[in-house]
Design a protein around this motif. Sequence first.
Motif, short mmCIF file in Angstrom:
data_model
loop_
_atom_site.label_atom_id
_atom_site.label_comp_id
_atom_site.label_asym_id
_atom_site.label_seq_id
_atom_site.Cartn_x
_atom_site.Cartn_y
_atom_site.Cartn_z
N ASP A 217 -121.83 5.49 32.43
CA ASP A 217 -121.72 5.33 30.86
C ASP A 217 -121.70 3.88 30.57
N LEU A 218 -121.97 3.09 31.42
CA LEU A 218 -121.86 1.32 31.05
C LEU A 218 -123.21 1.02 30.82
N ARG A 219 -124.38 1.56 31.47
CA ARG A 219 -125.77 1.09 31.24
C ARG A 219 -126.67 2.34 31.16
N PRO A 220 -127.48 2.36 29.98
CA PRO A 220 -128.47 3.39 30.03
C PRO A 220 -129.70 2.97 30.60
N VAL A 221 -130.49 4.17 30.89
CA VAL A 221 -131.79 4.01 31.58
C VAL A 221 -132.63 3.98 30.50
N LEU A 222 -133.62 2.89 30.41
CA LEU A 222 -134.78 2.90 29.56
C LEU A 222 -135.97 2.74 30.14
N LEU A 223 -136.83 3.73 29.68
CA LEU A 223 -138.32 3.79 30.08
C LEU A 223 -139.29 2.89 29.30
N SER A 224 -138.79 2.47 28.10
CA SER A 224 -139.78 2.02 27.29
C SER A 224 -138.86 1.03 26.12
N SER A 225 -139.33 -0.20 25.93
CA SER A 225 -138.52 -1.13 25.02
C SER A 225 -138.74 -0.58 23.44
N SER A 226 -139.64 0.34 23.52
CA SER A 226 -140.23 0.86 21.81
C SER A 226 -139.24 1.97 21.56
N THR A 227 -138.31 2.52 22.51
CA THR A 227 -137.50 3.67 22.07
C THR A 227 -136.29 3.38 20.97
N ALA A 228 -136.45 4.07 19.76
CA ALA A 228 -135.64 3.86 18.82
C ALA A 228 -134.33 4.56 19.00
N ALA A 229 -133.99 5.53 19.63
CA ALA A 229 -132.71 6.25 19.82
C ALA A 229 -132.16 5.79 20.84
N GLY A 230 -132.33 4.67 21.57
CA GLY A 230 -131.66 4.18 22.87
C GLY A 230 -131.93 5.05 24.17
N VAL B 101 -115.45 -1.14 26.27
CA VAL B 101 -116.16 -2.38 27.12
C VAL B 101 -117.29 -2.79 26.37
N THR B 102 -117.85 -2.02 25.34
CA THR B 102 -119.05 -2.54 24.76
C THR B 102 -118.73 -2.97 23.20
N MET C 13 -129.91 7.60 41.84
CA MET C 13 -129.54 7.01 40.55
C MET C 13 -129.68 5.64 40.23
N ALA C 14 -129.43 4.97 41.19
CA ALA C 14 -129.60 3.51 41.14
C ALA C 14 -131.22 3.08 41.20
N ALA C 15 -131.91 3.83 41.94
CA ALA C 15 -133.38 3.81 42.19
C ALA C 15 -134.23 4.06 40.75
N VAL C 16 -133.54 5.16 40.35
CA VAL C 16 -134.42 5.34 38.91
C VAL C 16 -133.94 4.56 37.79
N TYR C 17 -132.61 3.84 37.74
CA TYR C 17 -132.36 2.59 36.84
C TYR C 17 -132.97 1.55 37.17
N PHE C 18 -133.26 1.26 38.41
CA PHE C 18 -133.90 -0.10 38.58
C PHE C 18 -135.66 -0.01 38.30
N THR C 19 -135.90 1.07 38.74
CA THR C 19 -137.44 1.32 38.43
C THR C 19 -137.65 1.38 36.96
N ALA C 20 -136.82 1.90 36.25
CA ALA C 20 -137.09 1.97 34.92
C ALA C 20 -136.62 0.61 34.18
N THR C 21 -136.10 -0.19 34.99
CA THR C 21 -135.68 -1.66 34.19
C THR C 21 -136.77 -2.41 34.45
N ILE C 22 -137.29 -2.40 35.46
CA ILE C 22 -138.68 -2.90 35.54
C ILE C 22 -139.93 -2.56 34.74
N SER C 23 -140.06 -1.41 34.24
CA SER C 23 -140.83 -0.91 33.75
C SER C 23 -140.64 -1.33 32.26
N VAL C 24 -139.34 -1.47 31.96
CA VAL C 24 -139.06 -1.97 30.29
C VAL C 24 -139.28 -3.20 30.39
#
Length: 680
Positions: free
Chosen positions: A52-65, A100-101, A217-228
Amino acid sequence: MGSPLWAYLTAVTATGIAALVAALWWISPGDPADLVRSPLFWTLMVLIVLGDLRPVLLSSSTAAGGTYPSTMFTFAALLHYGLPVAALMQAVGILFNGAVTRKAWHRVLFNVAQVTLACAAAGAVLALFGHRPGAAWVPAGTDLLAIGLAGLAYFVTRGLLVCGAVALHERRSVHRVIRTTIGHQSLVYAALLGLAPLVVVVMNHSPALVPLFVAPMAAVYFTATISVRRDHQAMHDGLTGLPNRKLLVLRTEEALAEARARQGERVGLLLLDLDRFKEVNDTLGHPVGDRLLQTVAHRLTHSVRPGDVVARLGGDEFAVLLPSVRDAAAAREVAARLRVALTEPVRLEGMTFDMDASIGIALHPDHAPDFELLLQRSDVAMYLAKEGRTGVELYVADKDRNSPERLGLLGDLRRAIDRGELALHYQPKIDLAAGQVRGVEALLRWRHPVRGTVYPDDFIPLAEQSYLMRQLTEYVIDAALEQAADWWHAGVHEQISVNVSARDLLDSALPERLEAGLAKHRLPPKAIQLEVTERILMTDQAYTADAVRALNSLGVPLALDDFGTGYSSLVRLQRLPVAEVKIDASFVRRICESGDDERIVRSIVDLVRSLGLRSVAEGVESAEVAARLEEMGCDLAQGWWFAEPMSAADATAWLREHRAPVRPAFRVPDPAGLLDPQTA
C-alpha cells in the motif's frame, strides 16, 4: 461542505464504514486469537502494508491514480479468510499509508470505505456461487468462473467509486474519467487479481513460500515505472514537470469532444507570457531564469481550479486549459487569479523580482472550433494584452491582424506599392509661442481602388510583420526627400518628419540610403527628421547600434513619437541623439477635462525642457487645448485645430500662404464638414 463532491464522499464513506463495522460483527470470538498466532496472517499483513506504500502506474496521464500491489494479497485474504478479515487487513494498510504519506483524513476514510465496498461486492459474488470461504479454503479449477466474476466485481466497484470522486473533483464527466483511466488500470488489476488464487494455493501448501510473490509484484512495479517514466518524458516539460504541447493537445481535444457532446459547454484556453523575462536571463544567467520558471510553474498549478491543465509551451510561454468554463467572465476570473499569484515578489540569488504576465483568452465554440485555431487566437489576444499593457485580453475578431480580411489586405498592399496607390500627406507643426510653422510630418495614405482611403493603423502593423516594411520605408523616405527638395529649392525651407519602425532605425542600410538621397537632391541633413516610437527605449540595442551612430554623424535628427504610452524613463533619452519628444494625442486631447492628463503633459513638457529637447503636442483640436499647451511652455503643436493632413499640392499652397504667424484664425476652412478629426 455541501458541495456535490462533499455529499458524494460523505455518502460513500458512511456506507463503506458501516459495511466494515457490519463485517467485523461476523468474526467469531475465537478467530482473532487464532489469527494473531498465525504466521501466515502476519505475513499477509506485512505484504498488504508494504504493497500500500507505492502504487503501480502504467501511464502518467491517469487521472484516478495507480493500482496498489496490496490488491493481490487483499483478494487472496478474501478468498482464504473471508470478507471481515480481508477488509480489516486492507483498512490497516490504508491507514498506515495515510499516516506515512500524510493524506487528509477524509481521503483516508474514503479509501477505506471504497475498498471495503469492493471486497463486499466480491464477497457477494462468491456467496451467489455457494462459496463461503473460511480458514484453509483452497480454490479448485471449478471455481475459476466464480473467482473471475468476483475479481471483476471488485475491480468495477473500486473503479466506479474512485472515478466518481475524480469526476466531481475535476468537474468532468464520469464517462470521460473512466475512458482515460480504466483502460490503464484494468491491465494491472488483471495481473494482480489473477495471481491471488495462486497465492491462496501456496498459502495452503507452504505458507513460507508466500513472500516469493513479492518478486513478480516487484517486476510488475519496476516495469510499469520505466513505462511511466518514458511516457512522462514524452508528455511533460523536463524543467518544470508541467505537461508539454503534445499532452496539452490531447487534453484539449478530449475537452472539445466532451463540450460538443454537451450543448452550451465552453472550453477555455489561456496563453500566458511573462513580461521582461529576457532581462532576467540576460542579467543573471539561465540557471536563475530556470529557477524563476519553476517558481512560476508552481504558482500556476496552485492557482487554477481542479481539473484545469497548466502546460509549458516553451521559453517563458505557458498555457492553461479550462476544460469547462461558464463564460468569458469566468475565464477572466481565472486569468486575474493567475496574475495575482505571479505578481507576488520572488526572491532568488539575494534579489527580489517583481513578475508580471500578459494573458490571452480564447473560448470554444465562441472563437474557435479546434485546438490549433484556439491556440492561435489566444496567442493573438495575448499579444494584444502585451501591446496594450492591459494584462488580460479576450480574443476579439476585429482586432485580429491575422484574419483572412487582413491577410488579403497585405496582398493588396504588395501590389499597391508597385501601382503607385500610396501617397504622402503633410501636417504642419506650429510654434505655439511665435505662431510660425516649424516643419511638417509626413503621413502615409493609401487610396485603395475598392476600399477607398486606408489609414496606416490598418496596414502598417501587417507590413511590420512581413518583408514589405522595408519597401514601405524606402518609398516614404524617397517621396519625402523628393518633396523636401521641391520645397527647399523653391525657398520653402521646412523640415519633413518621417515615421520609421524600430527595425528600420537599426538597419545599417538606412543611413546609407539617407546619405545618398540627401546628396542626390542637394539637401542638408536637417531637411528630414526620423520619428520612432517610444518602444525603442525599451531595448538597449538602440544605444549601441551602428545605424543610430551613423545617423547622428550624418546630422539627421531623431524625434520620439507617441511619448507617454510606454514605460520608459526620460533619463534614457540622454543616451539617444533625440531632438524632440512628441507627446501622445491621447493625453493632449483631454488636458482641459482631466486633471491627471494635464499633470502628465505638464510634467513631460518640464522634463523635456530640462533635458534641452523640444516638446511637440499631437492631436490639438481646440483653442482651449492650444492655449493651455502654450501656457505650459510646450514648444510645438500639431493637430486639426491648425491644419489637417494635406496632399503635397495643398500643403505647398498652405505653406506659401501661411508664412506669417499661424493662429487659430488661419485654420483651414471646412464648410462642408468633411474633415474627421479621428483620421488625423
